[in-house]
Structure formats: C-alpha cells, structure tokens
Design a protein around this motif. Structure first.
Motif, PDB file in Angstrom:
ATOM      1  N   VAL A 274       0.534  -1.205   0.082  1.00 13.81           N
ATOM      2  CA  VAL A 274       0.136   0.002  -0.093  1.00 13.81           C
ATOM      3  C   VAL A 274       0.867   0.831   0.334  1.00 13.81           C
ATOM      4  O   VAL A 274       0.715   2.029  -0.537  1.00 13.81           O
ATOM      5  N   GLY A 275       1.812   1.154   0.650  1.00  8.81           N
ATOM      6  CA  GLY A 275       2.997   2.045   1.206  1.00  8.81           C
ATOM      7  C   GLY A 275       3.594   2.181  -0.728  1.00  8.81           C
ATOM      8  O   GLY A 275       3.620   3.632  -0.736  1.00  8.81           O
ATOM      9  N   ARG A 276       4.289   1.845  -0.846  1.00  5.77           N
ATOM     10  CA  ARG A 276       4.724   1.308  -2.285  1.00  5.77           C
ATOM     11  C   ARG A 276       3.504   2.386  -2.935  1.00  5.77           C
ATOM     12  O   ARG A 276       3.963   3.137  -4.169  1.00  5.77           O
ATOM     13  N   THR A 277       3.111   1.863  -3.311  1.00  2.00           N
ATOM     14  CA  THR A 277       2.180   2.152  -4.334  1.00  2.00           C
ATOM     15  C   THR A 277       1.442   3.528  -4.537  1.00  2.00           C
ATOM     16  O   THR A 277       1.201   4.571  -5.252  1.00  2.00           O
ATOM     17  N   ALA A 278       1.123   3.952  -2.843  1.00  4.41           N
ATOM     18  CA  ALA A 278       1.813   5.871  -2.863  1.00  4.41           C
ATOM     19  C   ALA A 278       2.691   6.320  -3.358  1.00  4.41           C
ATOM     20  O   ALA A 278       2.572   7.806  -3.935  1.00  4.41           O
ATOM     21  N   VAL A 279       3.502   5.990  -2.953  1.00  5.82           N
ATOM     22  CA  VAL A 279       4.942   6.409  -3.593  1.00  5.82           C
ATOM     23  C   VAL A 279       4.818   5.961  -5.326  1.00  5.82           C
ATOM     24  O   VAL A 279       5.331   7.549  -5.989  1.00  5.82           O
ATOM     25  N   THR A 280       4.918   5.270  -5.825  1.00  7.57           N
ATOM     26  CA  THR A 280       4.849   5.074  -7.090  1.00  7.57           C
ATOM     27  C   THR A 280       3.562   6.790  -8.061  1.00  7.57           C
ATOM     28  O   THR A 280       3.908   7.073  -8.669  1.00  7.57           O
ATOM     29  N   GLY A 322      -0.751   0.617 -13.212  1.00  5.28           N
ATOM     30  CA  GLY A 322       0.526  -0.559 -13.063  1.00  5.28           C
ATOM     31  C   GLY A 322       0.838   0.428 -11.651  1.00  5.28           C
ATOM     32  O   GLY A 322       1.948  -0.269 -10.948  1.00  5.28           O
ATOM     33  N   CYS A 323       0.283   1.257 -10.958  1.00 10.55           N
ATOM     34  CA  CYS A 323       1.087   1.190  -9.927  1.00 10.55           C
ATOM     35  C   CYS A 323       1.099   0.239  -8.178  1.00 10.55           C
ATOM     36  O   CYS A 323       2.122   0.370  -7.960  1.00 10.55           O
ATOM     37  N   SER A 324       1.005  -1.168  -8.044  1.00 10.52           N
ATOM     38  CA  SER A 324       0.986  -1.742  -7.564  1.00 10.52           C
ATOM     39  C   SER A 324       2.204  -2.748  -7.748  1.00 10.52           C
ATOM     40  O   SER A 324       2.574  -3.210  -7.120  1.00 10.52           O
ATOM     41  N   VAL A 325       2.390  -2.669  -9.785  1.00  7.67           N
ATOM     42  CA  VAL A 325       3.046  -4.029  -9.728  1.00  7.67           C
ATOM     43  C   VAL A 325       4.019  -3.088 -10.980  1.00  7.67           C
ATOM     44  O   VAL A 325       5.232  -4.338 -11.272  1.00  7.67           O
ATOM     45  N   VAL A 326       4.661  -1.799 -10.333  1.00 12.25           N
ATOM     46  CA  VAL A 326       6.088  -1.767 -11.119  1.00 12.25           C
ATOM     47  C   VAL A 326       6.830  -0.632  -9.436  1.00 12.25           C
ATOM     48  O   VAL A 326       6.343  -0.909  -8.583  1.00 12.25           O
ATOM     49  N   GLU A 327       8.144  -1.062  -9.887  1.00 13.96           N
ATOM     50  CA  GLU A 327       8.929  -0.264  -9.115  1.00 13.96           C
ATOM     51  C   GLU A 327       8.852   0.930  -9.148  1.00 13.96           C
ATOM     52  O   GLU A 327       8.465   1.915 -10.043  1.00 13.96           O
ATOM     53  N   PRO A 328       9.450   1.854  -7.861  1.00 17.22           N
ATOM     54  CA  PRO A 328       9.514   3.369  -7.841  1.00 17.22           C
ATOM     55  C   PRO A 328       9.756   4.271  -9.163  1.00 17.22           C
ATOM     56  O   PRO A 328       9.731   4.898 -10.074  1.00 17.22           O
ATOM     57  N   ILE A 373      -0.603   0.383 -21.410  1.00 17.37           N
ATOM     58  CA  ILE A 373       0.912  -0.050 -22.431  1.00 17.37           C
ATOM     59  C   ILE A 373       1.633   0.202 -21.215  1.00 17.37           C
ATOM     60  O   ILE A 373       2.491  -1.143 -21.413  1.00 17.37           O
ATOM     61  N   PHE A 374       2.074   1.416 -20.503  1.00 16.63           N
ATOM     62  CA  PHE A 374       3.140   0.969 -19.500  1.00 16.63           C
ATOM     63  C   PHE A 374       2.991  -0.343 -19.045  1.00 16.63           C
ATOM     64  O   PHE A 374       3.994  -1.188 -17.972  1.00 16.63           O
ATOM     65  N   THR A 375       1.855  -0.570 -18.016  1.00 15.63           N
ATOM     66  CA  THR A 375       1.909  -1.787 -17.116  1.00 15.63           C
ATOM     67  C   THR A 375       2.735  -3.104 -18.047  1.00 15.63           C
ATOM     68  O   THR A 375       2.906  -3.715 -17.216  1.00 15.63           O
ATOM     69  N   GLY A 376       2.431  -3.140 -18.812  1.00 18.81           N
ATOM     70  CA  GLY A 376       2.566  -4.468 -20.026  1.00 18.81           C
ATOM     71  C   GLY A 376       4.238  -4.767 -20.376  1.00 18.81           C
ATOM     72  O   GLY A 376       4.340  -5.403 -21.035  1.00 18.81           O
ATOM     73  N   GLY A 396       6.449  -7.898 -16.986  1.00 19.64           N
ATOM     74  CA  GLY A 396       6.806  -6.804 -18.479  1.00 19.64           C
ATOM     75  C   GLY A 396       7.108  -6.723 -19.516  1.00 19.64           C
ATOM     76  O   GLY A 396       8.232  -7.513 -19.235  1.00 19.64           O
ATOM     77  N   LEU A 397       6.624  -6.315 -20.689  1.00 15.59           N
ATOM     78  CA  LEU A 397       7.772  -6.750 -21.805  1.00 15.59           C
ATOM     79  C   LEU A 397       9.411  -6.286 -21.547  1.00 15.59           C
ATOM     80  O   LEU A 397      10.065  -7.618 -21.646  1.00 15.59           O
ATOM     81  N   PHE A 398       9.448  -4.889 -20.805  1.00  9.29           N
ATOM     82  CA  PHE A 398      10.919  -5.382 -21.058  1.00  9.29           C
ATOM     83  C   PHE A 398      11.715  -5.364 -19.087  1.00  9.29           C
ATOM     84  O   PHE A 398      12.935  -5.432 -19.424  1.00  9.29           O
ATOM     85  N   MET A 399      11.131  -6.300 -18.612  1.00 12.19           N
ATOM     86  CA  MET A 399      11.232  -6.897 -17.102  1.00 12.19           C
ATOM     87  C   MET A 399      11.719  -8.133 -17.382  1.00 12.19           C
ATOM     88  O   MET A 399      11.865  -9.261 -16.874  1.00 12.19           O
ATOM     89  N   GLY A 400      11.575  -8.855 -19.279  1.00 13.95           N
ATOM     90  CA  GLY A 400      11.756  -9.998 -19.301  1.00 13.95           C
ATOM     91  C   GLY A 400      10.103 -11.504 -19.241  1.00 13.95           C
ATOM     92  O   GLY A 400      10.928 -12.003 -19.405  1.00 13.95           O
ATOM     93  N   GLY A 401       9.286 -10.478 -18.776  1.00 18.97           N
ATOM     94  CA  GLY A 401       7.907 -11.063 -19.381  1.00 18.97           C
ATOM     95  C   GLY A 401       7.438 -11.804 -20.172  1.00 18.97           C
ATOM     96  O   GLY A 401       6.154 -12.593 -20.546  1.00 18.97           O
ATOM     97  N   GLY A 402       7.971 -11.738 -21.886  1.00 18.77           N
ATOM     98  CA  GLY A 402       7.312 -12.116 -22.687  1.00 18.77           C
ATOM     99  C   GLY A 402       6.151 -10.854 -22.845  1.00 18.77           C
ATOM    100  O   GLY A 402       6.104  -9.420 -22.050  1.00 18.77           O
ATOM    101  N   GLY A 403       5.779 -11.140 -23.829  1.00 18.68           N
ATOM    102  CA  GLY A 403       4.827 -10.868 -24.629  1.00 18.68           C
ATOM    103  C   GLY A 403       2.708 -10.617 -24.187  1.00 18.68           C
ATOM    104  O   GLY A 403       1.992 -10.147 -24.338  1.00 18.68           O
TER     105      GLY A 403
END
Length: 485
Positions: A274-280, A322-328, A373-376, A396-403
């Motif tokens: 929850v805190g990380r999501t507020a930060v992102t 993507g606020c909960s699943v991306v790094e700051p 798109i950013f989340t993907g 995510g595609l750019f994080m090595g997760g495929g398309g």
C-alpha cells in the motif's frame, strides 16, 4: 485461521487446540474490522475527488458557466448513486455470472456477504462517478442540462459497470482475478483503472465533444485556435490538490484490504505494498508536472500553472493501472512519457479542431492509454506475484516477462474504446438528433448561468441595484485625493 491455530496450540499445552481456535478467531474478526475500515476510509478519499473535479471544472470554464458546471458535478454524484445502487454494482460484481456482465445483487440484495460488504459498494460507486465526472469536462459550456442527467445515468448504471466486470470481477472474461482460463494465459492488469475509469470517461467525453462540435469562438474563420481561458487559476490549483489528495484512496485503496501478510512474522506485508503504491503514484504525478512545466516553457515561452496541473493529473491517470506492480523508478518513466503524451494529444486536438475545455479526453483517454501500455512493459515479476498470487506469472515485456501481458493490455484498450464508442457514441448521437444535446446559440453566448440557472455565480452590483437577487458585491467607490498642504 488454520495456520494460526496450529502454530498457537502447542504453546498452550495439553488440550490447547480449543483455546487456540478461539484466540485466532478473535484475531480474524479484528482483521475484518481493520480491512473494512481501511476500505471505507479509501472510499471517503475517492469521493472527496468530486470536490476536486468541481473546483477544477469551475476554474477551467468561463465565469458565465460556473454554476452550470458545478451543478453537473453535484448531479453526477447524485444520479450515479441511485443508478449504481439499482443496477451498476450488480452488473459489475454480481457473481456468479458470465464473463460479460454480472446478474446478481441488484439494489444490494444479499449484501453483506462473504464476498462483499457495504464498504465495497461505496468504494466502487466513488469510482463510477469519477468516470462520469471526466466526461462532463469534455462537453462543458455548451451542453443541455437534461443531456447531463441522461448520459450520467447511462454511464454509471450500465456502460462503466460492464467494463469493470470484464477486468475487475472474479469471473470477468479478461480479469487477472480469475482462477483459470486467463486471457493469453495472463489476464489484464489494470489495478486501479487507467483503462476501466480513465479511458472509459475519456472516450465517452471524446464522442460527446465531437458530436457537439467546438464552442462558439474556439476557432476563428481561418481555423486557427483561439484560447477560451478558464476564469480562475486559483480554483484549478485548488481542484488539482484535492484530486491529488483523493488519489491516495484511488490507487492504494484498490487493494481493498491492508492487514494481509506475505510471509508470516515478516515486517513486509500488504501494508508495505500500500505504501509503495502511494509512492509510485506520487513520483509519476510529480515527474509529469515537471516535464510539462519545462516542455510548455520550450513550446510557448511561459510558465503556465494550468498546464502544470493538467500534466500532474495526466501522470496520475497513467500510473493508476500499474501503480501496485511497478518499482518506483519505473513510475518516473511513466510520468515523463505521460506528460509528452498529453502535450502531443493537445497539439493533435488543435489540428483537428477538437474542443475539450478541460482537456479531459486527452488527459484521461490519452494518458490512461499510455498507462495500460506501460503496465504491460514494466510490471515487475516479484510484485505481480505478490499482488496477484493466484495468477500465472506473466509480467512486463521490458522486465523479461514476454509479450503475453502486453498483448492482454492492448486488447483491453481496443475493447474499451469499442464498447464505449458503441454505447456512449450512440447515445450522444441520438441526443443530438432529438435536439437534447447542445444549447442554443443565444444561451451559449449569454452563458448558461444566466439563461438556465437563474443568475450568475459572481454578481457585481452598483448600490442602486443592491436589492436584486444574487450574491451582492458592492463596488469600492473612488474618492478624490485631498490636496497636499
């Protein structure tokens, strides 16, 4: 509950199982209370965004239409409350159902239940009226009052709930919360609604504004853009800060609960997420605001506070998915690109002579699309597994997760645009055909406050007019300066 009892029973000695069960049940009750209180508080924060929308809209229109736009914001909430209660919540979350639309819990029948409490309805209603508020900004200053009532009821009672069912219900056809049969083996990750809320509201507003046409005077006879500036930058800034504040319920609140732990006894749990999501959320908005500040300075030569406020909100709209699943650090990229998307969409709008007084379609539709798109592209494997533990590990595609996640996100954009175009576009078309959409030229020139709402929001009178209705503000009399001795 079972794990708690098993861990505690040996510590209580012989026949400690019953005592362990009792103690752990009390902890479970407390957890329900904490989570329900958290969700209610988040609902109150999201609802406070209606005040932000009202102030932002009021400051962005000309003074002669202030009462009109304020009233539409009030009625978005009021009509949305009734129609979401009667139909919307059932269409969105009425399980068991099919993948397209819910079919249970009309008028909150069978609520509360093991799946939903009243706090869930309140929270989701606040989201529904936010989508309606986005649309009202696009068609401001030229729309008949009855059209607001009709579109707001239809959007909150049917159009928006169907979309939220697709992506947020446990049996929605593209939801990441399903237990099996995921879209592309992934499902769509739209955590707090860049697509479900912002694209829906933005595309609905786009069709309304296109069908109505631009405001009188927005483009001159040669087709050049003429700025019809809002009357109060002060209200715009106030509204922006209110929306910023409310976004901390919009994004972090979408967890629905805060007391869950990821590893028993660890300091890191859902409260940390929850805190990380507020930060992102914060970082995306701040980056977008600064990018817009310098970008518009380069393009126009001015430091424009209204543009900065819109850029800030564009960053928030983009990170919402993507606020909960991306790094700051990724949130900074999100905000930077969102500002460029908003600037580009505004340039395109001018070229095609599209008039949106609040830039709502560009901001929410354009930046919301980028957010999906950013989340993907940037969803983190570790964070996706934490937030969506029952879902296949597609990231995510750019994080090595495929398309596969990226493909699911693209499908979300396409189906939302198609659905909202087919429903809201058709509604606005028929309102226009029956003469229920746009006001008369005379009303538009005089302003709807005077012709439709009984008086102006700001009334300046001389002393001999002080008995007339309205808010009285007397002019300050000037007196000759006494001669110096």
């Amino acid at each position: 509950m079972a794990t708690c009892s098993q861990d505690l029973a040996p510590l209580l000695g012989v026949n400690g199982t019953g005592a362990a069960d009792y103690i752990c049940s009390k902890f479970s009750d407390a957890s329900y209370a904490v989570d329900n209180t958290y969700l209610l508080f988040s609902a109150y924060l999201v609802f406070s965004m209606q005040l932000g929308f009202a102030m932002l809209c009021a400051g962005s229109v000309r003074a002669k239409n202030t009462m009109n736009i304020m009233l539409t914001n009030v009625l978005d909430a009021a009509t949305g409350g009734l129609f979401y209660y009667l139909f919307g919540f059932a269409f969105a979350f009425g399980s068991p159902s099919n993948g397209f639309i819910g079919r249970h819990n009309f008028a909150l029948e069978s609520i509360p239940s093991s799946s939903f409490d009243y706090s869930n309805f309140l929270y989701q209603w606040a989201f529904a009226i936010a989508a309606a508020g986005i649309t009202s900004g696009s068609i401001a200053e030229r729309t008949q009052f009855v059209a607001y009532l009709i579109y707001s009821s239809f959007l909150t009672g049917f159009v928006y709930p169907v979309v939220s069912h697709w992506f947020w219900a446990t049996d929605g056809w593209a939801s990441a919360l399903r237990t099996d049969d995921f879209l592309f083996g992934s499902g769509v990750i739209d955590f707090a609604g860049s697509g479900v809320v912002h694209i829906v509201g933005g595309v609905a507003g786009l069709w309304g504004a296109l069908i109505e046409g631009p405001r009188i005077g927005r483009f001159d006879h040669s087709g050049r853009s003429v700025a019809l500036r809002g009357h109060s930058a002060t209200l715009v800034v106030l509204g922006t800060f209110m929306l910023w504040f409310g976004w901390y319920g919009f994004n972090p609140g979408s967890f629905n609960k805060i007391s869950s732990f990821y590893t028993s006894g660890d300091y890191y749990g859902q409260w940390s997420a929850v805190g990380r999501t507020a930060v992102t959320t914060t970082l995306a908005g701040c980056t977008a605001a600064l990018t817009t500040l310098f970008g518009k300075r380069i393009l126009t030569g001015h430091w424009n506070v209204t543009d900065v406020c819109n850029g800030l909100l564009g960053g928030f709209a983009a990170i919402t998915s993507g606020c909960s699943v991306v790094e700051p650090w990724a949130a900074i990229i999100c905000g930077f690109v969102a500002a460029l998307v908003l600037i580009g969409c505004n340039k395109l709008a001018e070229k095609v002579k599209y008039d949106d007084p609040l830039e709502a379609a560009q901001l929410h539709g354009g930046c919301g699309t980028w957010g999906v798109i950013f989340t993907g592209l940037f969803a983190s494997e570790k964070l996706v597994k934490q937030v969506y533990p029952n879902r296949p590990a597609k990231y995510g595609l750019f994080m090595g997760g495929g398309g596969k996640l990226f493909a699911a996100q693209i499908i979300q954009i396409l189906v939302i645009v198609g659905w909202v175009s087919a429903t809201m576009g058709t509604l606005f078309y028929f309102l226009h055909k029956f003469g229920l959409l746009r006001i008369s030229v005379e009303d538009e020139m005089a302003g709807m406050d005077l012709t439709r709402h009984g008086g102006l929001a700001y009334v300046y009178h001389d002393e001999d007019e002080s008995q007339k209705n309205g808010i009285q503000m007397r002019k300050i009399e000037s007196f000759p300066t006494p001669p110096s001795v």
